[in-house]
Design a protein around this motif. Structure first.
Motif, PDB file in Angstrom:
ATOM      1  N   GLY A 168      59.133  -3.974 -86.771  1.00 19.12           N
ATOM      2  CA  GLY A 168      58.611  -2.622 -86.598  1.00 19.12           C
ATOM      3  C   GLY A 168      58.385  -1.920 -87.916  1.00 19.12           C
ATOM      4  N   SER A 169      58.408  -0.606 -87.872  1.00 17.98           N
ATOM      5  CA  SER A 169      58.085   0.182 -89.056  1.00 17.98           C
ATOM      6  C   SER A 169      59.126   0.030 -90.163  1.00 17.98           C
ATOM      7  CB  SER A 169      57.933   1.659 -88.679  1.00 17.98           C
ATOM      8  OG  SER A 169      59.118   2.156 -88.091  1.00 17.98           O
ATOM      9  N   VAL A 170      60.388  -0.281 -89.806  1.00 17.35           N
ATOM     10  CA  VAL A 170      61.400  -0.477 -90.856  1.00 17.35           C
ATOM     11  C   VAL A 170      61.117  -1.728 -91.675  1.00 17.35           C
ATOM     12  CG1 VAL A 170      63.216   0.712 -89.562  1.00 17.35           C
ATOM     13  CG2 VAL A 170      62.962  -1.748 -89.327  1.00 17.35           C
ATOM     14  N   GLY A 176      47.895  -1.546 -88.421  1.00 19.87           N
ATOM     15  CA  GLY A 176      46.938  -2.484 -88.998  1.00 19.87           C
ATOM     16  C   GLY A 176      47.623  -3.751 -89.505  1.00 19.87           C
ATOM     17  N   ASP A 177      48.781  -3.580 -90.161  1.00 18.69           N
ATOM     18  CA  ASP A 177      49.543  -4.739 -90.635  1.00 18.69           C
ATOM     19  C   ASP A 177      49.963  -5.628 -89.472  1.00 18.69           C
ATOM     20  OD1 ASP A 177      49.419  -3.801 -93.252  1.00 18.69           O
ATOM     21  OD2 ASP A 177      51.293  -2.686 -93.071  1.00 18.69           O
ATOM     22  N   MET A 178      50.421  -4.988 -88.378  1.00 19.39           N
ATOM     23  CA  MET A 178      50.875  -5.752 -87.222  1.00 19.39           C
ATOM     24  C   MET A 178      49.717  -6.522 -86.594  1.00 19.39           C
ATOM     25  SD  MET A 178      53.454  -6.650 -85.368  1.00 19.39           S
ATOM     26  CE  MET A 178      54.761  -5.454 -85.753  1.00 19.39           C
ATOM     27  N   LYS A 192      41.085  -9.501 -78.848  1.00 13.18           N
ATOM     28  CA  LYS A 192      41.940  -9.956 -77.756  1.00 13.18           C
ATOM     29  C   LYS A 192      43.230  -9.143 -77.669  1.00 13.18           C
ATOM     30  CE  LYS A 192      39.657 -13.633 -76.230  1.00 13.18           C
ATOM     31  NZ  LYS A 192      39.259 -13.809 -74.817  1.00 13.18           N
ATOM     32  N   ILE A 193      43.433  -8.274 -78.661  1.00 12.53           N
ATOM     33  CA  ILE A 193      44.663  -7.487 -78.744  1.00 12.53           C
ATOM     34  C   ILE A 193      44.369  -6.049 -78.345  1.00 12.53           C
ATOM     35  CG2 ILE A 193      46.526  -6.691 -80.262  1.00 12.53           C
ATOM     36  CD1 ILE A 193      45.982  -9.184 -81.978  1.00 12.53           C
ATOM     37  N   GLY A 194      45.208  -5.497 -77.474  1.00 13.13           N
ATOM     38  CA  GLY A 194      45.033  -4.129 -77.023  1.00 13.13           C
ATOM     39  C   GLY A 194      45.882  -3.167 -77.833  1.00 13.13           C
ATOM     40  N   ARG A 195      46.590  -2.308 -77.143  1.00  6.81           N
ATOM     41  CA  ARG A 195      47.378  -1.273 -77.805  1.00  6.81           C
ATOM     42  C   ARG A 195      48.578  -1.860 -78.536  1.00  6.81           C
ATOM     43  NH1 ARG A 195      49.340   4.449 -75.346  1.00  6.81           N
ATOM     44  NH2 ARG A 195      50.866   4.959 -76.939  1.00  6.81           N
ATOM     45  N   ILE A 196      48.866  -1.318 -79.718  1.00  5.51           N
ATOM     46  CA  ILE A 196      50.059  -1.671 -80.492  1.00  5.51           C
ATOM     47  C   ILE A 196      50.936  -0.438 -80.572  1.00  5.51           C
ATOM     48  CG2 ILE A 196      50.952  -2.391 -82.736  1.00  5.51           C
ATOM     49  CD1 ILE A 196      48.365  -3.961 -83.143  1.00  5.51           C
ATOM     50  N   ASP A 197      52.155  -0.534 -80.044  1.00  7.05           N
ATOM     51  CA  ASP A 197      53.093   0.592 -80.009  1.00  7.05           C
ATOM     52  C   ASP A 197      54.209   0.293 -80.990  1.00  7.05           C
ATOM     53  OD1 ASP A 197      54.388   2.881 -79.351  1.00  7.05           O
ATOM     54  OD2 ASP A 197      54.994   2.266 -77.339  1.00  7.05           O
ATOM     55  N   LEU A 198      54.091   0.834 -82.203  1.00  4.56           N
ATOM     56  CA  LEU A 198      55.016   0.524 -83.291  1.00  4.56           C
ATOM     57  C   LEU A 198      56.258   1.395 -83.198  1.00  4.56           C
ATOM     58  CD1 LEU A 198      54.604  -1.501 -85.703  1.00  4.56           C
ATOM     59  CD2 LEU A 198      54.185   0.507 -87.109  1.00  4.56           C
ATOM     60  N   LYS A 199      57.428   0.776 -83.171  1.00  2.59           N
ATOM     61  CA  LYS A 199      58.703   1.493 -83.162  1.00  2.59           C
ATOM     62  C   LYS A 199      59.404   1.288 -84.504  1.00  2.59           C
ATOM     63  CE  LYS A 199      58.257   2.683 -78.792  1.00  2.59           C
ATOM     64  NZ  LYS A 199      58.090   4.085 -78.368  1.00  2.59           N
ATOM     65  N   GLY A 200      60.709   1.517 -84.530  1.00  2.29           N
ATOM     66  CA  GLY A 200      61.463   1.368 -85.765  1.00  2.29           C
ATOM     67  C   GLY A 200      61.772  -0.087 -86.086  1.00  2.29           C
ATOM     68  N   VAL A 201      62.646  -0.699 -85.264  1.00  4.75           N
ATOM     69  CA  VAL A 201      63.056  -2.078 -85.535  1.00  4.75           C
ATOM     70  C   VAL A 201      62.387  -3.060 -84.591  1.00  4.75           C
ATOM     71  CG1 VAL A 201      65.278  -1.411 -86.500  1.00  4.75           C
ATOM     72  CG2 VAL A 201      65.081  -1.778 -84.039  1.00  4.75           C
ATOM     73  N   SER A 203      58.568  -3.538 -81.807  1.00  9.37           N
ATOM     74  CA  SER A 203      57.263  -3.014 -81.402  1.00  9.37           C
ATOM     75  C   SER A 203      56.844  -3.647 -80.091  1.00  9.37           C
ATOM     76  CB  SER A 203      56.197  -3.303 -82.470  1.00  9.37           C
ATOM     77  OG  SER A 203      56.551  -2.735 -83.713  1.00  9.37           O
ATOM     78  N   PHE A 204      55.850  -3.029 -79.440  1.00  9.32           N
ATOM     79  CA  PHE A 204      55.200  -3.613 -78.274  1.00  9.32           C
ATOM     80  C   PHE A 204      53.718  -3.758 -78.591  1.00  9.32           C
ATOM     81  CE2 PHE A 204      58.780  -1.178 -76.436  1.00  9.32           C
ATOM     82  CZ  PHE A 204      59.441  -2.218 -75.788  1.00  9.32           C
ATOM     83  N   PHE A 205      53.087  -4.799 -78.060  1.00  9.06           N
ATOM     84  CA  PHE A 205      51.640  -4.928 -78.200  1.00  9.06           C
ATOM     85  C   PHE A 205      51.074  -5.623 -76.967  1.00  9.06           C
ATOM     86  CE2 PHE A 205      53.452  -8.730 -80.077  1.00  9.06           C
ATOM     87  CZ  PHE A 205      52.611  -9.771 -79.682  1.00  9.06           C
ATOM     88  N   GLU A 206      49.813  -5.337 -76.690  1.00  6.17           N
ATOM     89  CA  GLU A 206      49.145  -5.908 -75.532  1.00  6.17           C
ATOM     90  C   GLU A 206      48.176  -6.997 -75.976  1.00  6.17           C
ATOM     91  OE1 GLU A 206      47.113  -2.648 -73.809  1.00  6.17           O
ATOM     92  OE2 GLU A 206      48.914  -1.663 -73.063  1.00  6.17           O
ATOM     93  N   VAL A 207      48.124  -8.071 -75.201  1.00  7.95           N
ATOM     94  CA  VAL A 207      47.129  -9.120 -75.429  1.00  7.95           C
ATOM     95  C   VAL A 207      46.520  -9.499 -74.094  1.00  7.95           C
ATOM     96  CG1 VAL A 207      48.261 -10.055 -77.488  1.00  7.95           C
ATOM     97  CG2 VAL A 207      48.838 -10.977 -75.247  1.00  7.95           C
ATOM     98  N   GLU A 208      45.300 -10.024 -74.140  1.00  5.51           N
ATOM     99  CA  GLU A 208      44.671 -10.476 -72.914  1.00  5.51           C
ATOM    100  C   GLU A 208      45.466 -11.641 -72.331  1.00  5.51           C
ATOM    101  OE1 GLU A 208      40.530 -11.254 -73.381  1.00  5.51           O
ATOM    102  OE2 GLU A 208      40.071  -9.222 -74.068  1.00  5.51           O
ATOM    103  N   ASN A 209      45.507 -11.693 -71.017  1.00  7.06           N
ATOM    104  CA  ASN A 209      46.361 -12.663 -70.328  1.00  7.06           C
ATOM    105  C   ASN A 209      46.105 -14.106 -70.763  1.00  7.06           C
ATOM    106  OD1 ASN A 209      47.445 -10.540 -68.865  1.00  7.06           O
ATOM    107  ND2 ASN A 209      46.036 -10.782 -67.158  1.00  7.06           N
ATOM    108  N   ASP A 210      44.839 -14.441 -71.015  1.00  5.33           N
ATOM    109  CA  ASP A 210      44.516 -15.840 -71.293  1.00  5.33           C
ATOM    110  C   ASP A 210      45.007 -16.320 -72.656  1.00  5.33           C
ATOM    111  OD1 ASP A 210      42.727 -14.221 -72.615  1.00  5.33           O
ATOM    112  OD2 ASP A 210      41.030 -15.595 -72.405  1.00  5.33           O
ATOM    113  N   VAL A 211      45.421 -15.397 -73.547  1.00  7.03           N
ATOM    114  CA  VAL A 211      45.895 -15.827 -74.867  1.00  7.03           C
ATOM    115  C   VAL A 211      47.407 -15.674 -75.025  1.00  7.03           C
ATOM    116  CG1 VAL A 211      43.694 -15.304 -75.964  1.00  7.03           C
ATOM    117  CG2 VAL A 211      45.484 -13.561 -75.931  1.00  7.03           C
ATOM    118  N   VAL A 212      48.104 -15.284 -73.961  1.00  6.25           N
ATOM    119  CA  VAL A 212      49.565 -15.132 -74.051  1.00  6.25           C
ATOM    120  C   VAL A 212      50.238 -16.431 -74.496  1.00  6.25           C
ATOM    121  CG1 VAL A 212      51.680 -14.715 -72.728  1.00  6.25           C
ATOM    122  CG2 VAL A 212      49.697 -13.219 -72.418  1.00  6.25           C
TER     123      VAL A 212
END
Length: 287
Positions: A168-170, A176-178, A192-201, A203-212
């Motif tokens: 994460g951010s720490v 952009g880095d993520m 293929k990557i959706g939303r990136i939710d950056l936390k401290g230690v 993060s969450f990010f979304e990807v299209e199902n076919d590339v999981v």
């Protein structure tokens, strides 16, 4: 662009990929376009969560942001195509060096009409643009959306899977880095990557199902600063907190607090107490 510590002349545009927490930092960055009586443009690329911050900046600087839509895939393809057309139209022809090849070139194109040559020439680059942007998501922010509503709607559509990563951010990551980190280690494209939710230690990010599977396989043996990178499938509302042994457990982002009003109109944490303890005092209630 760094906010401080450098001196660059004739800056015409400042692009804020992420808005700073301090409005003063925003004005300092954007002010680089106004040195020596000049003027320029400050652009902010925002998500729905940043709309409140935009309103705060507007109040402080006394100016309104002009909202602009992020171009969709078709508009990007059009721009790229005509940039190529203009480049060809304006190219300098070296007659002396190209002449020896012209006879064979004319022979290669002998069975094609002028219209066919133009179509095929344009399609050399345009087909690649179309393939890249054909499933490009709508990146424009709708102001009526709040919180994670947009993200949850996308996942509800069944196209995206939400993943957890223990960086994460720490770890000095920006969104952009993520994005680059994920693409570099998995080989998948950014679209293929959706939303990136950056936390401290983490993060969450979304990807299209076919590339999981590609993402999970790509991170099986990845280390970052001596720490193994871990990817897990997440669920809506899933939050993490550091646990013992370097792992994580489902929990809130921070200890829960309730609040009560103070005499000066502010707020202070309210603690629950129970009787007991030596001397008839009180001790915090643990539950």
């Amino acid at each position: 662009m760094a906010a401080r510590g450098i001196d660059v002349d004739n800056v015409t545009h400042v692009i804020n990929y992420e808005l700073p927490d301090d409005v003063e930092n925003y004005t300092h960055r954007s002010g680089r376009t106004a040195r020596a009586g000049r003027s320029g443009v400050s652009i902010a690329i925002i998500s729905g969560r940043d709309i409140g911050k935009i309103r705060q900046i507007e109040r402080v600087i006394g100016k309104k942001f002009e909202k602009a839509e992020v171009p969709d895939g078709f508009a990007v393809c059009e721009k790229q195509l005509f940039a190529l057309v203009h480049k060809v139209h304006n190219v300098t022809v070296n007659e002396e060096q190209i002449d020896p090849y012209l006879t064979r070139i004319y022979e290669e194109f002998a069975d094609l009409s002028k219209e066919d040559i133009i179509r095929r020439f344009a399609s050399l680059e345009f087909n690649e643009f179309l393939e890249y942007y054909q499933d490009a998501p709508d990146l424009n922010v709708k102001e009526e959306r709040r919180g994670d509503e947009h993200s949850m709607t996308r996942r509800a559509s069944g196209k995206f899977t939400r993943l957890f990563i223990n960086l994460g951010s720490v770890d000095n990551f920006t969104r952009g880095d993520m994005l680059r980190f994920i693409c570099d280690n998995t080989g998948i494209r950014g679209n293929k990557i959706g939303r990136i939710d950056l936390k401290g230690v983490y993060s969450f990010f979304e990807v299209e199902n076919d590339v999981v599977p590609e993402v999970q396989n790509g991170f099986k043996k990845v280390d970052y600063n001596g720490r193994s990178v871990r990817i897990e499938t997440s669920q809506d509302g899933d939050k993490r907190k550091p646990g013992g042994g370097g792992g994580y457990r489902s929990y809130g982002d921070r200890p829960k607090k309730t609040w009560s009003g103070s005499e000066d109109g502010g707020f202070r944490p309210r603690r629950e107490f129970s009787k007991g303890g030596s001397g008839g005092g009180f001790r915090p209630k643990r539950g």
